[in-house]
Write a protein that holds these residues in place. Sequence first.
Motif, PDB file in Angstrom:
ATOM      1  N   TYR A 171      -0.379  -3.557  -9.262  1.00 29.18           N
ATOM      2  CA  TYR A 171      -0.184  -3.145  -7.870  1.00 29.18           C
ATOM      3  C   TYR A 171      -1.420  -2.413  -7.352  1.00 29.18           C
ATOM      4  O   TYR A 171      -1.909  -2.697  -6.253  1.00 29.18           O
ATOM      5  CB  TYR A 171       1.048  -2.245  -7.746  1.00 29.18           C
ATOM      6  CG  TYR A 171       1.122  -1.588  -6.382  1.00 29.18           C
ATOM      7  CD1 TYR A 171       1.551  -2.304  -5.278  1.00 29.18           C
ATOM      8  CD2 TYR A 171       0.694  -0.270  -6.199  1.00 29.18           C
ATOM      9  CE1 TYR A 171       1.566  -1.726  -4.019  1.00 29.18           C
ATOM     10  CE2 TYR A 171       0.706   0.309  -4.950  1.00 29.18           C
ATOM     11  CZ  TYR A 171       1.150  -0.423  -3.859  1.00 29.18           C
ATOM     12  OH  TYR A 171       1.144   0.149  -2.616  1.00 29.18           O
ATOM     13  N   SER A 188      -3.736  -3.668  -4.330  1.00 24.89           N
ATOM     14  CA  SER A 188      -3.453  -2.949  -3.091  1.00 24.89           C
ATOM     15  C   SER A 188      -4.471  -1.887  -2.716  1.00 24.89           C
ATOM     16  O   SER A 188      -4.630  -1.579  -1.538  1.00 24.89           O
ATOM     17  CB  SER A 188      -2.064  -2.282  -3.186  1.00 24.89           C
ATOM     18  OG  SER A 188      -1.059  -3.233  -3.461  1.00 24.89           O
ATOM     19  N   PRO A 214       5.835  -4.891  -6.492  1.00 21.33           N
ATOM     20  CA  PRO A 214       5.681  -4.847  -5.033  1.00 21.33           C
ATOM     21  C   PRO A 214       4.302  -5.213  -4.512  1.00 21.33           C
ATOM     22  O   PRO A 214       3.782  -4.571  -3.617  1.00 21.33           O
ATOM     23  CB  PRO A 214       5.992  -3.385  -4.733  1.00 21.33           C
ATOM     24  CG  PRO A 214       5.422  -2.674  -5.914  1.00 21.33           C
ATOM     25  CD  PRO A 214       5.637  -3.580  -7.090  1.00 21.33           C
ATOM     26  N   ASN A 229      -4.828  -5.774   4.643  1.00 16.86           N
ATOM     27  CA  ASN A 229      -3.474  -5.312   4.953  1.00 16.86           C
ATOM     28  C   ASN A 229      -3.107  -5.435   6.429  1.00 16.86           C
ATOM     29  O   ASN A 229      -3.940  -5.219   7.307  1.00 16.86           O
ATOM     30  CB  ASN A 229      -3.302  -3.844   4.540  1.00 16.86           C
ATOM     31  CG  ASN A 229      -3.183  -3.675   3.044  1.00 16.86           C
ATOM     32  OD1 ASN A 229      -2.784  -4.596   2.349  1.00 16.86           O
ATOM     33  ND2 ASN A 229      -3.527  -2.502   2.550  1.00 16.86           N
ATOM     34  N   SER A 251       1.898  -6.785  -2.227  1.00 18.45           N
ATOM     35  CA  SER A 251       2.022  -7.353  -0.888  1.00 18.45           C
ATOM     36  C   SER A 251       0.891  -6.809  -0.042  1.00 18.45           C
ATOM     37  O   SER A 251       0.384  -5.718  -0.285  1.00 18.45           O
ATOM     38  CB  SER A 251       3.365  -6.975  -0.263  1.00 18.45           C
ATOM     39  OG  SER A 251       3.392  -7.270   1.112  1.00 18.45           O
ATOM     40  N   ASP A 252       0.481  -7.569   0.954  1.00 18.45           N
ATOM     41  CA  ASP A 252      -0.562  -7.081   1.850  1.00 18.45           C
ATOM     42  C   ASP A 252       0.025  -6.577   3.171  1.00 18.45           C
ATOM     43  O   ASP A 252      -0.679  -6.422   4.156  1.00 18.45           O
ATOM     44  CB  ASP A 252      -1.610  -8.163   2.111  1.00 18.45           C
ATOM     45  CG  ASP A 252      -1.012  -9.426   2.716  1.00 18.45           C
ATOM     46  OD1 ASP A 252       0.211  -9.444   2.957  1.00 18.45           O
ATOM     47  OD2 ASP A 252      -1.759 -10.394   2.942  1.00 18.45           O
ATOM     48  N   ARG A 253       1.314  -6.298   3.147  1.00 23.85           N
ATOM     49  CA  ARG A 253       1.973  -5.750   4.334  1.00 23.85           C
ATOM     50  C   ARG A 253       2.430  -4.325   4.022  1.00 23.85           C
ATOM     51  O   ARG A 253       3.106  -4.076   3.015  1.00 23.85           O
ATOM     52  CB  ARG A 253       3.160  -6.610   4.763  1.00 23.85           C
ATOM     53  CG  ARG A 253       2.766  -8.057   5.079  1.00 23.85           C
ATOM     54  CD  ARG A 253       3.937  -8.827   5.656  1.00 23.85           C
ATOM     55  NE  ARG A 253       4.318  -8.325   6.972  1.00 23.85           N
ATOM     56  CZ  ARG A 253       3.750  -8.689   8.106  1.00 23.85           C
ATOM     57  NH1 ARG A 253       2.752  -9.555   8.099  1.00 23.85           N
ATOM     58  NH2 ARG A 253       4.153  -8.213   9.256  1.00 23.85           N
ATOM     59  N   GLY A 300       8.841  -7.873   5.057  1.00 20.93           N
ATOM     60  CA  GLY A 300       8.182  -8.248   3.808  1.00 20.93           C
ATOM     61  C   GLY A 300       7.113  -7.267   3.377  1.00 20.93           C
ATOM     62  O   GLY A 300       6.103  -7.656   2.782  1.00 20.93           O
ATOM     63  N   CYS A 301       7.322  -5.987   3.650  1.00 16.97           N
ATOM     64  CA  CYS A 301       6.347  -4.955   3.288  1.00 16.97           C
ATOM     65  C   CYS A 301       6.552  -4.529   1.837  1.00 16.97           C
ATOM     66  O   CYS A 301       7.639  -4.080   1.468  1.00 16.97           O
ATOM     67  CB  CYS A 301       6.477  -3.735   4.203  1.00 16.97           C
ATOM     68  SG  CYS A 301       6.133  -4.081   5.945  1.00 16.97           S
ATOM     69  N   GLY A 302       5.497  -4.644   1.027  1.00 20.71           N
ATOM     70  CA  GLY A 302       5.594  -4.226  -0.362  1.00 20.71           C
ATOM     71  C   GLY A 302       5.284  -2.766  -0.564  1.00 20.71           C
ATOM     72  O   GLY A 302       5.529  -2.213  -1.635  1.00 20.71           O
ATOM     73  N   GLN A 360       9.972  -1.632  -3.565  1.00 20.48           N
ATOM     74  CA  GLN A 360       8.683  -1.389  -2.933  1.00 20.48           C
ATOM     75  C   GLN A 360       7.903  -0.310  -3.696  1.00 20.48           C
ATOM     76  O   GLN A 360       8.451   0.397  -4.532  1.00 20.48           O
ATOM     77  CB  GLN A 360       8.864  -0.913  -1.477  1.00 20.48           C
ATOM     78  CG  GLN A 360       9.509  -1.924  -0.546  1.00 20.48           C
ATOM     79  CD  GLN A 360      11.014  -1.895  -0.603  1.00 20.48           C
ATOM     80  OE1 GLN A 360      11.616  -0.977  -1.124  1.00 20.48           O
ATOM     81  NE2 GLN A 360      11.637  -2.935  -0.045  1.00 20.48           N
TER      82      GLN A 360
END
Length: 314
Positions: free
Chosen positions: A24, A28, A161, A192, A163-165, A275-277, A308
């Motif tokens: 992660y 991220s 989790p 992001n 994610s790029d959101r 869809g936010c990680g 998340q």
Amino acid sequence: MSETPTRILIAVDGSNESLNVVRYVGASAQPAGTEVVLYTVLSKIPETFWDSGKDSLWGPKIEAARKWEKRQLDHAVGTINSAFQILTEHGFPPAQVTTKISPQLEGVARDIIAEARRQYDILVIGRGKSASMQDQVLGSVASKVIGSGPAPAIWLVGAKPISDRVLIAMDHSASALKVVRHGATVLNRKTNSITLFHAIRGIAAISPPEMADIFPRSYQEQLIRDAERDMQPVILQAEALLNELDIAPDRIATRIATGVRSRAASIIDEAQKEGCGTIVVGRRGVTEVSDFSMGRVTNKLVQLAKEQALCIVG
């Protein structure tokens, strides 16, 4: 003059879950200007192992203890080397990643807390293997570490989790823009997309349900309009800050949910819907009650955000 690098401490316990935590961070975090320390505490042999004292099996017991320690060290070295490789594969220069394996001194949680207080900006920790049990929100180590707040920011990572959101949970406290800056600068702003989110509770949420109809509907609606009006300047400042940090306008969204019963639950709902990680939140909100290490919303998010990563900014 170059800026002081962001120092991140990642607690690695040798489990697959902790490698997911490293993945992660690799996917991220912002590699530029970031230094990472991968930290493992080697647990002591349980005291019960020595309970029988120097009996006739003392010699074999010592030999078994040495084998146990060597196996534990070998496993720790293998895991931390895998973690190092994960970060370098995600673009972190090897010179910016350090590994540290330390023998247990006071206890795993206390040793992590002590290390995190040595001028780190962020402590990253997983929820713990026992958190997968039905009645467990956090493992015992994670629970102790989160409660102590040993670093300016703590990232609590659950599940996978990546994610790029990113959802940034906002309020109108003095630290609101600090939370926004953390989410925009430490996380990878080149990729992001960011949602600035604020939840406004309705009368029914702060009064017993049977009492809600005492307040005229027009009054309830006016309260929500007033809360939205008060929040707008903060959101405009946050958008301006994101623009200054080179976040393109088409990667910024704002959302205000009104009349919700639970702000924490609405934050989770919005993160799942979008869809936010990653969820970024302040450690304490408007009330800043000094008797508690975390505000009510953040404390509930620690319990709810199992899918998340939760970035708690002090």
